[in-house]
Design a protein around this motif. Structure first.
Motif, mmCIF file in Angstrom:
data_model
loop_
_atom_site.group_PDB
_atom_site.id
_atom_site.type_symbol
_atom_site.label_atom_id
_atom_site.label_comp_id
_atom_site.label_asym_id
_atom_site.label_seq_id
_atom_site.Cartn_x
_atom_site.Cartn_y
_atom_site.Cartn_z
ATOM 1 N N ASP A 92 63.516 0.773 62.847
ATOM 2 C CA ASP A 92 63.657 1.752 61.760
ATOM 3 C C ASP A 92 64.015 3.150 62.237
ATOM 4 O O ASP A 92 64.587 3.932 61.483
ATOM 5 C CB ASP A 92 62.361 1.829 60.935
ATOM 6 C CG ASP A 92 62.102 0.542 60.185
ATOM 7 O OD1 ASP A 92 62.999 -0.322 60.175
ATOM 8 O OD2 ASP A 92 61.002 0.394 59.622
ATOM 9 N N PHE A 102 48.144 -12.517 62.157
ATOM 10 C CA PHE A 102 48.789 -12.159 60.893
ATOM 11 C C PHE A 102 48.282 -10.795 60.430
ATOM 12 O O PHE A 102 49.060 -9.917 60.033
ATOM 13 C CB PHE A 102 48.495 -13.253 59.845
ATOM 14 C CG PHE A 102 49.453 -13.300 58.683
ATOM 15 C CD1 PHE A 102 49.694 -12.188 57.892
ATOM 16 C CD2 PHE A 102 50.113 -14.486 58.357
ATOM 17 C CE1 PHE A 102 50.569 -12.242 56.807
ATOM 18 C CE2 PHE A 102 50.993 -14.561 57.274
ATOM 19 C CZ PHE A 102 51.210 -13.432 56.501
ATOM 20 N N ASN A 148 49.704 -7.995 62.569
ATOM 21 C CA ASN A 148 51.106 -7.790 62.202
ATOM 22 C C ASN A 148 51.198 -6.962 60.909
ATOM 23 O O ASN A 148 52.005 -6.033 60.801
ATOM 24 C CB ASN A 148 51.740 -9.181 62.032
ATOM 25 C CG ASN A 148 53.152 -9.168 61.469
ATOM 26 O OD1 ASN A 148 53.336 -9.257 60.261
ATOM 27 N ND2 ASN A 148 54.157 -9.068 62.331
ATOM 28 N N LYS A 192 52.441 -2.699 60.236
ATOM 29 C CA LYS A 192 53.463 -2.193 59.310
ATOM 30 C C LYS A 192 52.961 -0.984 58.534
ATOM 31 O O LYS A 192 53.725 -0.051 58.261
ATOM 32 C CB LYS A 192 53.908 -3.316 58.394
ATOM 33 C CG LYS A 192 54.758 -4.280 59.196
ATOM 34 C CD LYS A 192 54.941 -5.607 58.599
ATOM 35 C CE LYS A 192 55.672 -6.448 59.650
ATOM 36 N NZ LYS A 192 55.835 -7.819 59.250
ATOM 37 N N ALA A 221 48.121 -8.085 54.142
ATOM 38 C CA ALA A 221 48.045 -9.509 53.808
ATOM 39 C C ALA A 221 47.643 -10.322 55.027
ATOM 40 O O ALA A 221 47.818 -9.879 56.160
ATOM 41 C CB ALA A 221 49.395 -9.996 53.298
ATOM 42 N N THR A 257 47.322 -14.757 56.192
ATOM 43 C CA THR A 257 47.136 -16.203 55.964
ATOM 44 C C THR A 257 46.795 -16.818 57.302
ATOM 45 O O THR A 257 47.426 -16.499 58.308
ATOM 46 C CB THR A 257 48.427 -16.872 55.424
ATOM 47 O OG1 THR A 257 48.831 -16.221 54.224
ATOM 48 C CG2 THR A 257 48.176 -18.337 55.120
ATOM 49 N N GLU A 290 53.845 -28.052 58.241
ATOM 50 C CA GLU A 290 55.252 -27.642 58.376
ATOM 51 C C GLU A 290 55.388 -26.136 58.132
ATOM 52 O O GLU A 290 56.131 -25.436 58.813
ATOM 53 C CB GLU A 290 56.141 -28.411 57.379
ATOM 54 C CG GLU A 290 56.158 -29.923 57.591
ATOM 55 C CD GLU A 290 56.596 -30.304 58.992
ATOM 56 O OE1 GLU A 290 57.460 -29.611 59.550
ATOM 57 O OE2 GLU A 290 56.042 -31.280 59.544
ATOM 58 N N GLU A 291 54.658 -25.672 57.140
ATOM 59 C CA GLU A 291 54.689 -24.251 56.790
ATOM 60 C C GLU A 291 54.172 -23.409 57.968
ATOM 61 O O GLU A 291 54.742 -22.364 58.299
ATOM 62 C CB GLU A 291 53.771 -24.069 55.578
ATOM 63 C CG GLU A 291 54.020 -22.898 54.702
ATOM 64 C CD GLU A 291 53.060 -22.942 53.509
ATOM 65 O OE1 GLU A 291 53.514 -23.259 52.410
ATOM 66 O OE2 GLU A 291 51.855 -22.668 53.697
ATOM 67 N N ALA A 297 56.772 -23.001 60.633
ATOM 68 C CA ALA A 297 57.782 -22.012 60.226
ATOM 69 C C ALA A 297 57.217 -20.600 60.343
ATOM 70 O O ALA A 297 57.904 -19.669 60.786
ATOM 71 C CB ALA A 297 58.242 -22.284 58.797
ATOM 72 N N TRP A 298 55.952 -20.438 59.955
ATOM 73 C CA TRP A 298 55.298 -19.128 60.099
ATOM 74 C C TRP A 298 55.280 -18.692 61.561
ATOM 75 O O TRP A 298 55.586 -17.546 61.884
ATOM 76 C CB TRP A 298 53.851 -19.181 59.550
ATOM 77 C CG TRP A 298 53.014 -18.049 60.059
ATOM 78 C CD1 TRP A 298 53.031 -16.755 59.619
ATOM 79 C CD2 TRP A 298 52.063 -18.087 61.138
ATOM 80 N NE1 TRP A 298 52.157 -15.992 60.362
ATOM 81 C CE2 TRP A 298 51.554 -16.770 61.289
ATOM 82 C CE3 TRP A 298 51.597 -19.102 61.974
ATOM 83 C CZ2 TRP A 298 50.599 -16.452 62.259
ATOM 84 C CZ3 TRP A 298 50.648 -18.777 62.931
ATOM 85 C CH2 TRP A 298 50.165 -17.466 63.076
ATOM 86 N N ALA A 310 58.594 -17.421 62.595
ATOM 87 C CA ALA A 310 58.927 -16.159 61.926
ATOM 88 C C ALA A 310 58.121 -14.998 62.503
ATOM 89 O O ALA A 310 58.676 -13.939 62.827
ATOM 90 C CB ALA A 310 58.671 -16.281 60.420
ATOM 91 N N ILE A 311 56.832 -15.178 62.659
ATOM 92 C CA ILE A 311 56.002 -14.036 63.073
ATOM 93 C C ILE A 311 56.267 -13.681 64.540
ATOM 94 O O ILE A 311 56.247 -12.501 64.904
ATOM 95 C CB ILE A 311 54.498 -14.261 62.781
ATOM 96 C CG1 ILE A 311 53.782 -12.904 62.797
ATOM 97 C CG2 ILE A 311 53.858 -15.237 63.743
ATOM 98 C CD1 ILE A 311 52.443 -12.875 62.121
ATOM 99 N N LYS A 369 59.112 -13.892 65.983
ATOM 100 C CA LYS A 369 60.358 -13.112 65.929
ATOM 101 C C LYS A 369 60.056 -11.679 65.505
ATOM 102 O O LYS A 369 60.644 -10.720 66.011
ATOM 103 C CB LYS A 369 61.326 -13.713 64.907
ATOM 104 C CG LYS A 369 62.053 -14.953 65.379
ATOM 105 C CD LYS A 369 63.186 -15.275 64.405
ATOM 106 C CE LYS A 369 64.064 -16.378 64.924
ATOM 107 N NZ LYS A 369 63.825 -17.658 64.268
ATOM 108 N N ASP A 370 59.148 -11.547 64.557
ATOM 109 C CA ASP A 370 58.820 -10.228 64.027
ATOM 110 C C ASP A 370 58.029 -9.395 65.053
ATOM 111 O O ASP A 370 58.112 -8.172 65.076
ATOM 112 C CB ASP A 370 58.003 -10.393 62.734
ATOM 113 C CG ASP A 370 57.959 -9.125 61.906
ATOM 114 O OD1 ASP A 370 58.941 -8.357 61.938
ATOM 115 O OD2 ASP A 370 56.942 -8.892 61.239
#
Ligand SMILES: Cc1cc2nc3c(=O)[nH]c(=O)nc-3n(C[C@H](O)[C@H](O)[C@H](O)COP(=O)(O)OP(=O)(O)OC[C@H]3O[C@@H](n4cnc5c(N)ncnc54)[C@H](O)[C@@H]3O)c2cc1C
Lengths: 128, 426
Positions: free
Chosen positions: B55, B334, B337, B341, B362, B364, B410-411, B414-415, B418-419, B421-422
């Motif tokens: 940013d 999570f 992370n 932000k 948030a 999970t 599966e979710e 994927a999480w 994604a995380i 990468k973040d």
């Protein structure tokens, strides 16, 4: 099937497509009429989303949807570059309980119209 | 020294600062860019480095200090123990962040001079900051378990910081024979990853079951009377590993009296338990640097402003992740992370012309009970009366369809993609 076509179908024949895309999706017990979804979509689409706010709020989304989108075969769909209306519709479907995945339902439970409009404004502008 | 107000600063614009000397400006002087230093490159520190570089990479000088050259995630380390992931797949580095302009320094932070605004490293070097982010994770309080010492970790691993400890635990697990017993001692609250010890037990049971063992057992001697997702784990253990796992709470065992790592025994008021493998996870506190710098309170963790993750002890320091006192939020990757932000937004609002938005958090947490049997818990949070407070939440239900549990797994995969990468900017 093109992306916008599949999203359109997703909105209208949700039961058929959603389990493929969403994995754990299930219909909410109290199934609200689609009218309620339509009404909210119509209201939110009129709100000019604040992309800065949307970008900030998207911080929560990328933890699962990935900064530049998830892999093709991922059960969590990429959402970058979706049409604004499709994004709004998907979020409203979760918020009303029309569509249900506990993670998304909970995420949307705390999002007002302003937040949904801003998220949609931001995500619709992202490359895929 | 007069501090420029946010409004004046906004009018000047962040990029102008790079070229114009501002003698009365307290953040950046002599035309230098404002300096953000981050201690710890894990879930919290990595995320904030990535976020700031993406940013405002041109407007800030960002330095990330971590003692290691690479980082193995604790999240999914239980899946490695269960034989479902390779060690390489849970190990990451900061190369992508350095390509975004983040300066990675390998070294251990040993002190913070809050007046001079510098961080001292063990090698004697110092790093000046305008804003400092402290994200060191946890340290273990070894002697919170009677008889257990730091030296014992080689015999009775905790594996609560991922890396060599995780490999050691897996080696010991893989060497067990049928009929052997594992004794696990989970930590008392608050600790990183509330469902972690029970996911760990599930994955150890998975390994024993896969080998066809019928006599092996896992005993959990818990200092807590109840634990995260207890109903879900208890149901899952009965279904997936009948008779293999026994959880014993403090009302039965009466307290851990002594751990003898060499003898492989855990003595309680009730009985002495023998284990061919002991997995001892002691009580925890914020990473050492946080207390060394006077950022902790009596709880051993760091109080923060719920609106920004700013330390209540120092306005130029933010504390994120496990080291912080984050109200209702569990200590998770999570959560770290998410907190990163909020802190990034506050830092950018302080140092550039970015707008500050209300804090929203948030979390999970997915936990794997057996392959294709994954449960999850999650919530939304926001500040309320100065505390990060849950505003909406969910938890998996007992008796759910296997298809839902398989989809959860599966979710979670994927999480993880994604995380990470973040966090690491890959
Ligand atoms: C078994 C297990 C399973 C877990 N599963 C999950 C899960 O499924 N989902 C989830 O969200 N969370 C999970 N967690 C929790 C998660 O790993 C932590 O909550 C998360 O890593 C916290 O992030 P952090 O940035 O605070 O600390 P960390 O990720 O630990 O990062 C801290 C970093 O700081 C560095 N450091 C510390 N002190 C210094 C110093 N003085 N100088 C330089 N560098 C320093 C360390 O080397 C480290 O790289 C799990 C944890 C465990 C133990």
């Amino acid at each position: 099937m093109t992306k916008s076509h599949s999203l359109h179908r997703l909105a209208h024949s949700f039961c058929f497509i959603a389990p493929m895309l969403l994995g754990t999706a299930a219909m909410a017990e109290t199934n609200p009429s689609y009218e309620e979804v339509e009404r909210a979509v119509e209201t939110i689409i009129q709100i000019e989303g604040d992309t800065d706010y949307g970008e900030y709020l998207s911080g929560e989304c990328v933890a699962c949807h990935a900064p530049a989108g998830t892999a093709k075969d991922s059960p969590i769909p990429s959402i970058a570059g979706w049409r604004r209306e499709d994004l709004i519709r998907a979020m409203v479907e979760y918020r009303t309980g029309y569509r249900e995945n506990p993670v998304m339902t909970t995420a949307m439970a705390t999002k007002g119209d302003e937040e949904i409009a801003s998220l949609a404004a931001w995500y619709s502008e992202q490359g895929q | 020294m007069a501090k420029l107000t946010r409004r004046q600063f906004t009018l000047l614009g962040a990029t102008a600062l790079a070229n114009v000397a501002l003698p009365s400006f307290s953040f950046a002087q002599n035309g230098e860019k404002p300096k953000v230093v981050i201690i710890g490159g894990g879930a919290g520190g990595g995320t904030i480095a990535h976020q700031l570089a993406r940013d405002a990479g041109d407007a800030l000088e960002i330095t990330l200090i971590d003692q290691d050259e690479e980082y193995t995630t604790c999240f999914f380390s239980n899946l490695y123990i269960g034989g479902l992931r390779s060690f390489e797949s849970i190990t990451h580095n900061w190369d992508a962040l350095t390509r975004l302009g983040v300066k990675k320094v390998t070294g251990t932070a040993t002190g913070i001079d809050k007046t001079a605004r510098t961080v001292q490293l063990a090698d004697g070097s110092t790093h000046a900051y305008d804003m400092l982010v402290v994200a060191p994770g946890i340290d273990l309080i070894y002697d919170s378990v009677p008889g257990y010492t730091e030296a014992d970790v080689e015999i009775a691993p905790h594996a609560w910081k991922a890396g060599p400890q995780t490999k050691l635990l897996k080696e010991k697990l893989d060497a067990l024979k049928d009929g052997d017993q594992i004794v696990m001692v989970p930590p008392p609250n608050p600790y990183r990853c509330p469902p972690g010890p029970y996911e760990r037990v599930s994955m150890m049971a998975h390994v024993l079951k896969e080998k066809g063992f019928t006599e092996a057992k896992i005993i959990i001697l818990d200092p807590k009377p109840k634990f995260s997702k207890q109903g879900l784990f208890s149901e899952g253990w009965e279904k997936e590993y009948p008779g293999m796992i026994e959880w014993i709470g403090p009302d039965i065992h009466g307290g851990i009296k002594n751990v003898d790592a060499k003898a492989g025994t855990v003595e309680t008021d009730f009985d002495t338990f023998q284990g061919a493998l002991l997995n001892i996870v002691p009580a925890q506190k914020a990473g050492e640097i946080a207390s060394a710098a006077g950022l902790t309170d009596d709880s051993g963790y760091c109080p923060i402003d719920a609106e920004s993750m700013r330390s209540t002890m120092d306005e130029n320091i933010f504390v994120i992740g496990d080291a912080s006192i984050a109200g209702d939020m569990p200590k998770s990757g999570f959560s770290a992370n998410s907190q990163a932000k909020v802190a990034a937004n506050a830092i950018l609002a302080d140092l550039t012309d970015a707008r500050k938005f209300p804090a929203r958090y948030a979390n999970t947490c997915w936990s794997l009970i057996a392959t294709q049997n994954d449960v999850k818990v999650g919530a939304q949070y926001e500040p309320n009366d100065g505390k990060i407070t849950s505003t909406a939440s969910f938890i998996s239900q007992t008796g759910e369809e296997p298809a839902i549990r398989a989809a959860n797994y599966e979710e979670s995969v994927a999480w993880y993609e994604a995380i990470t990468k973040d966090i690491f900017g890959t």
